[in-house]
Structure formats: structure tokens, C-alpha cells
Scaffold this active site. Structure first.
Site, mmCIF file in Angstrom:
data_model
loop_
_atom_site.group_PDB
_atom_site.id
_atom_site.type_symbol
_atom_site.label_atom_id
_atom_site.label_comp_id
_atom_site.label_asym_id
_atom_site.label_seq_id
_atom_site.Cartn_x
_atom_site.Cartn_y
_atom_site.Cartn_z
ATOM 1 N N LEU A 71 -2.816 -7.546 -8.583
ATOM 2 C CA LEU A 71 -2.464 -8.633 -9.296
ATOM 3 C C LEU A 71 -3.157 -9.456 -10.525
ATOM 4 O O LEU A 71 -2.851 -10.198 -11.098
ATOM 5 C CB LEU A 71 -1.512 -9.608 -8.507
ATOM 6 C CG LEU A 71 -0.500 -8.979 -7.579
ATOM 7 C CD1 LEU A 71 0.142 -9.915 -6.649
ATOM 8 C CD2 LEU A 71 0.633 -8.338 -8.551
ATOM 9 N N LYS A 72 -4.394 -9.198 -10.114
ATOM 10 C CA LYS A 72 -5.480 -9.956 -11.214
ATOM 11 C C LYS A 72 -5.641 -9.043 -12.380
ATOM 12 O O LYS A 72 -5.698 -7.829 -12.301
ATOM 13 C CB LYS A 72 -6.803 -9.988 -10.471
ATOM 14 C CG LYS A 72 -6.605 -10.856 -9.071
ATOM 15 C CD LYS A 72 -6.463 -12.191 -9.548
ATOM 16 C CE LYS A 72 -6.296 -13.165 -8.326
ATOM 17 N NZ LYS A 72 -6.043 -14.420 -8.464
ATOM 18 N N ASP A 132 -0.038 -4.988 -19.058
ATOM 19 C CA ASP A 132 1.196 -4.160 -19.108
ATOM 20 C C ASP A 132 1.280 -3.350 -20.519
ATOM 21 O O ASP A 132 2.533 -3.009 -21.152
ATOM 22 C CB ASP A 132 2.372 -4.632 -18.608
ATOM 23 C CG ASP A 132 2.403 -5.049 -17.147
ATOM 24 O OD1 ASP A 132 2.965 -5.928 -16.748
ATOM 25 O OD2 ASP A 132 1.345 -4.268 -16.325
ATOM 26 N N GLU A 134 8.262 5.512 -8.171
ATOM 27 C CA GLU A 134 6.946 5.308 -8.442
ATOM 28 C C GLU A 134 6.049 6.420 -7.657
ATOM 29 O O GLU A 134 5.120 6.911 -8.031
ATOM 30 C CB GLU A 134 6.665 3.767 -7.951
ATOM 31 C CG GLU A 134 6.811 2.694 -8.809
ATOM 32 C CD GLU A 134 6.747 1.254 -7.940
ATOM 33 O OE1 GLU A 134 5.635 1.271 -7.632
ATOM 34 O OE2 GLU A 134 7.828 0.478 -8.124
ATOM 35 N N ILE A 175 -7.936 -6.937 -15.174
ATOM 36 C CA ILE A 175 -9.334 -6.326 -14.980
ATOM 37 C C ILE A 175 -9.995 -6.862 -16.266
ATOM 38 O O ILE A 175 -9.306 -6.817 -17.409
ATOM 39 C CB ILE A 175 -9.079 -4.835 -15.314
ATOM 40 C CG1 ILE A 175 -7.972 -4.281 -14.075
ATOM 41 C CG2 ILE A 175 -10.312 -4.222 -15.335
ATOM 42 C CD1 ILE A 175 -8.931 -4.297 -12.689
ATOM 43 N N HIS A 214 3.895 0.321 -12.912
ATOM 44 C CA HIS A 214 4.497 -0.744 -13.158
ATOM 45 C C HIS A 214 6.031 -0.367 -12.675
ATOM 46 O O HIS A 214 6.608 0.533 -13.142
ATOM 47 C CB HIS A 214 4.407 -1.215 -14.577
ATOM 48 C CG HIS A 214 5.372 -2.566 -14.804
ATOM 49 N ND1 HIS A 214 4.730 -3.836 -14.492
ATOM 50 C CD2 HIS A 214 6.531 -2.806 -15.514
ATOM 51 C CE1 HIS A 214 5.611 -4.719 -14.823
ATOM 52 N NE2 HIS A 214 6.681 -3.967 -15.626
ATOM 53 N N GLY A 250 0.670 -1.229 0.139
ATOM 54 C CA GLY A 250 -0.008 -0.025 -0.017
ATOM 55 C C GLY A 250 0.988 1.286 0.005
ATOM 56 O O GLY A 250 0.403 2.298 0.237
ATOM 57 N N SER A 251 2.228 1.211 -0.266
ATOM 58 C CA SER A 251 2.907 2.354 -0.333
ATOM 59 C C SER A 251 2.363 3.477 -1.489
ATOM 60 O O SER A 251 2.324 4.700 -1.380
ATOM 61 C CB SER A 251 4.412 2.333 -0.491
ATOM 62 O OG SER A 251 4.551 1.717 -1.758
ATOM 63 N N ASN A 252 2.073 2.838 -2.439
ATOM 64 C CA ASN A 252 1.525 3.868 -3.444
ATOM 65 C C ASN A 252 -0.042 4.388 -2.963
ATOM 66 O O ASN A 252 -0.232 5.368 -3.493
ATOM 67 C CB ASN A 252 1.144 3.002 -5.017
ATOM 68 C CG ASN A 252 2.516 3.026 -5.518
ATOM 69 O OD1 ASN A 252 3.171 4.061 -6.109
ATOM 70 N ND2 ASN A 252 3.286 1.890 -5.535
HETATM 71 C C1 GRF Z 1 4.820 -1.347 -6.921
HETATM 72 O O1 GRF Z 1 6.059 -1.946 -6.808
HETATM 73 C C2 GRF Z 1 4.079 -1.379 -8.208
HETATM 74 O O2 GRF Z 1 4.941 -0.961 -9.256
HETATM 75 C C3 GRF Z 1 3.844 -2.562 -8.508
HETATM 76 O O3 GRF Z 1 3.137 -3.188 -7.314
HETATM 77 C C4 GRF Z 1 3.934 -2.856 -6.473
HETATM 78 C C5 GRF Z 1 2.839 -2.073 -5.310
HETATM 79 O O4 GRF Z 1 3.550 -1.760 -4.196
HETATM 80 N N1 GRF Z 1 2.546 -2.914 -9.470
HETATM 81 P P1 GRF Z 1 2.540 -0.939 -3.080
HETATM 82 O O5 GRF Z 1 1.582 -1.903 -2.609
HETATM 83 O O6 GRF Z 1 2.123 0.117 -3.651
HETATM 84 O O7 GRF Z 1 3.722 -0.668 -1.650
#
Ligand code: GRF
Length: 201
Positions: free
Chosen positions: A86-87, A146, A175, A89, A105, A12-14
Site C-alpha cells: 500500500l505504500k 496506478d 487476479e 514506491i 489492481h 498474501g493470496s496473490n
Molecule cells: C488484491 O486485491 C490486490 O488487487 C490489491 O491488494 C489485494 C492483495 O490481496 N492490490 P492479497 O494480499 O494478495 O490476498
């Protein structure tokens, strides 16, 4: 109000960086967080911020993708952000939200992308390729993993790394800068697709 639904699978860092971006503007909000995992750190972040969360699956306490589609309409989602989801869409949702689903990505697409290329798999492949640069890509989601039009990319120098984990550390920082940037530009109506190429005014 510009409503963003975030699809997650992990840390969940993003999601956190999107939260920081939405906190700057009262017209920006995350209206829901979706995951295929019933427990993940990203869901804890959603709880801490009072954001509704939904598990996508086929059990009684999850929602199917058909139900997700109806739910997104009900809650008025303007933009779907895949942040580690990861699924794949479903095509019907890709069609419904054409150029309104973006994904982050952890490599410079079209290299090191496609099915199975996620997380450390990507950074190990980049490391083994002896590449001197890596980076992150934000792209529109289409019906192929992708392969949607690239919106933004940012490189990092990996010429001196000794382990794939070092690449991961460098790329995640990038990111966290390009994803909120793209979200803001989409919100501002400054992202245009012309003949599949994306321009940000
Ligand atoms: C990130 O590295 C993103 O590029 C990839 O999955 C990861 C998600 O990381 N698609 P986080 O859960 O947002 O930390």
C-alpha cells in the site's frame, strides 16, 4: 535463475499464487518478501516457504527504502511484484527498475484507481457506480499511483451482484489468474512496451 521480490501488505493470496507458479519451474524463485507491516498473513506464508522477509520502515528492526534498493541489488532481483503493497514506491526505485516493477489492481484501470483506491474501497466504488463489469489489471509501476502502462486485464460480470463483497470475491479469482500469467510472460521475455502500450507475444 529469474528472481522475484514480492511486496505485500495483507492476506498474501496473490503471493500464494506466485508461489504456485514458481514451484512449476526451477528457474523461477521468490527471493524475498517485503511489507510495511511487521505482522501480516503474507509474512506467515513467507515463513512457511522459507522465504526471507523484510519490514520496510524507519524502526531499528526494519529497512528503509534506500536499504531496500541496495538489498534488491544484492539478492539479484529481476522483477518486483506489488501484491497489495500500500505504500508508494520511491521515484528513485521506479527509475532503477523501469519496466521491472508490476502491480495487481482489483479493478479495470484507469477506472477506479489512484491514491486511496485499494481493497474494499475499490469494490464499493465500483458497486456504487452501478457498473455491470469489473475485473483486475496488471500494470507496470511508474511514478503515479496506478498509472503505469497496462500489461493485462480480465473482466468479470457483476450485473447480478447485491453487495460489494461479491465483486471482491469475483475479482480476486481473476487476479489469481492474470498475475501469474503476466509474471510467466515477463520471465519468458514475451512482454514488450512500444510507445507506452504493452504487447505480449
Ligand atoms: C488484491 O486485491 C490486490 O488487487 C490489491 O491488494 C489485494 C492483495 O490481496 N492490490 P492479497 O494480499 O494478495 O490476498
Amino acid at each position: 535463475m529469474f528472481r522475484i521480490s514480492v511486496f505485500v501488505s495483507g492476506r498474501g493470496s496473490n503471493l500464494n499464487t506466485i508461489l504456485k507458479e514458481t514451484s512449476k519451474d526451477k528457474n523461477l524463485e521468490i527471493n524475498a518478501v517485503f511489507s510495511n507491516k511487521s505482522t501480516c498473513p503474507a509474512f506467515e506464508i513467507a515463513d512457511e516457504n522459507g522465504i526471507p522477509k523484510y519490514v520496510i520502515g524507519n524502526t531499528q528492526d526494519s529497512v528503509s527504502f534506500d536499504e531496500v534498493s541496495a538489498l534488491l541489488e544484492k539478492i539479484g532481483t529481476d522483477l518486483i511484484v506489488l501484491a497489495g503493497f500500500l505504500k508508494k514506491i520511491p521515484d528513485v526505485l521506479v527509475d532503477k527498475y523501469e519496466n521491472r516493477i508490476i502491480s495487481i489492481h482489483p479493478a479495470l484501470l484507469p477506472s477506479f484507481g489512484g491514491k486511496g483506491m485499494y481493497g474494499m474501497n475499490v469494490h464499493r466504488a465500483v458497486f456504487d457506480s452501478t457498473a455491470k463489469v469489473s475485473g483486475a489489471t496488471v500494470h507496470f509501476v511508474n511514478k503515479v499511483f496506478d498509472a503505469g502502462s497496462i500489461i493485462a486485464q480480465k473482466c468479470v460480470d457483476i450485473s447480478e451482484v447485491d453487495y460489494p463483497e461479491e465483486i471482491a470475491e469475483k475479482v480476486i479469482k481473476v487476479e489469481h489468474s492474470i498475475l501469474p500469467y503476466v509474471i510467466r510472460k515477463i520471465y519468458e521475455g514475451k512482454v514488450y512496451v512500444e510507445n507506452k502500450r504493452v504487447k505480449i507475444k
